[in-house]
Scaffold this active site. Sequence first.
Site, PDB file in Angstrom:
ATOM      1  N   SER A  45      -5.488  -1.986   5.199  1.00 57.32           N
ATOM      2  CA  SER A  45      -6.868  -2.462   5.068  1.00 57.32           C
ATOM      3  C   SER A  45      -7.817  -1.342   4.647  1.00 57.32           C
ATOM      4  O   SER A  45      -7.915  -0.331   5.344  1.00 57.32           O
ATOM      5  CB  SER A  45      -7.375  -3.005   6.410  1.00 57.32           C
ATOM      6  OG  SER A  45      -6.693  -4.168   6.745  1.00 57.32           O
ATOM      7  N   SER A 232       0.781  -5.148  11.403  1.00 56.60           N
ATOM      8  CA  SER A 232       1.569  -4.983  10.166  1.00 56.60           C
ATOM      9  C   SER A 232       2.640  -3.916  10.360  1.00 56.60           C
ATOM     10  O   SER A 232       2.978  -3.542  11.478  1.00 56.60           O
ATOM     11  CB  SER A 232       0.635  -4.562   9.025  1.00 56.60           C
ATOM     12  OG  SER A 232       0.131  -3.271   9.252  1.00 56.60           O
TER      13      SER A 232
END
Length: 295
Positions: A45, A232
């Site tokens: 991100s 993740s």
Amino acid sequence: MNVDENDLLHPAHGLQNTYNEYKETADWLLAEIRIRPQIAVICGSGLGGLADLLSDKTTIPYEKIPRFPKSTVPGHAGKLVFGELRGKPCACMQGRFHFYEGYPINEVTFPIRVFHLMGIETLIVTNAAGGLNDEFKVGDIMIINDHINLPGFAGLNPLRGSNEERFGVRFPCMSDAYDKTLRQMALDSSQDLGYQDFIHDGVYCMLAGPSYETIAESRLLKILGADAVGMSTVPEVILARHCGMRVFGISLITNKVVMDYNSQEKANHEEVLQTSRHRAEALLRLISNLVGKIN
Ligand code: HPA
């Protein structure tokens, strides 16, 4: 045994691609590019800026790549960028696939085996994570030295299903998942760059998400030995280790995980993206320095 079609569509079921499907995508990509990448970097991100540092670039949107899933999260661009970083041929994933988006686990990890079949030997994974360790501050960087695959405890392992021996063994070792030499090189890089005040190493714990942790869950993760938590990275690392790739992982601590019922703080994606923007440059410089050292 009768297998219900809906059951096969369940994300935990372990849908699988064939070896030839991965190979076709790898060959397609190799035909599109001139370089032969040795290192792949997955940008978390707000960390997609790494691709801008590549020279002599070829950019391929995910939707053009056969069998690649598409990314749906704001802040994730969805492109595969090839080019040179510090003279090293690299592939850079701008945007990754998260389990919480609804992809089956084989799609989350699809690019990893494609990279392996393209001849890539080193995987660098980056992510935004919440800090559990009391010593971590927002904006700190954590070199991942180990992980906790919490979804794996509930059966969600990307290697579930029949094993493809051409990729790796049935029961791969994970006690050395994060390459010791690369970790030491990254520590050296952080010294070179004067980052010693905000660099740590620690254990990354994956949760499936998309909801952030409750306070009780956060306290539990801390007791379990996790220093940072995110949604993740772990599935990709497991697949990469299965096929023998060297792995280096790094987390940007974008927020402190709330541990106290009296706290007014609330985890939110905006804060995560804002911190990423603030410290992204330092993290990207560290990766670039590290890549320069890799043989
Ligand atoms: N929890 C889970 N995932 C995250 C967090 C968090 O606090 N911050 C960034 N990703």
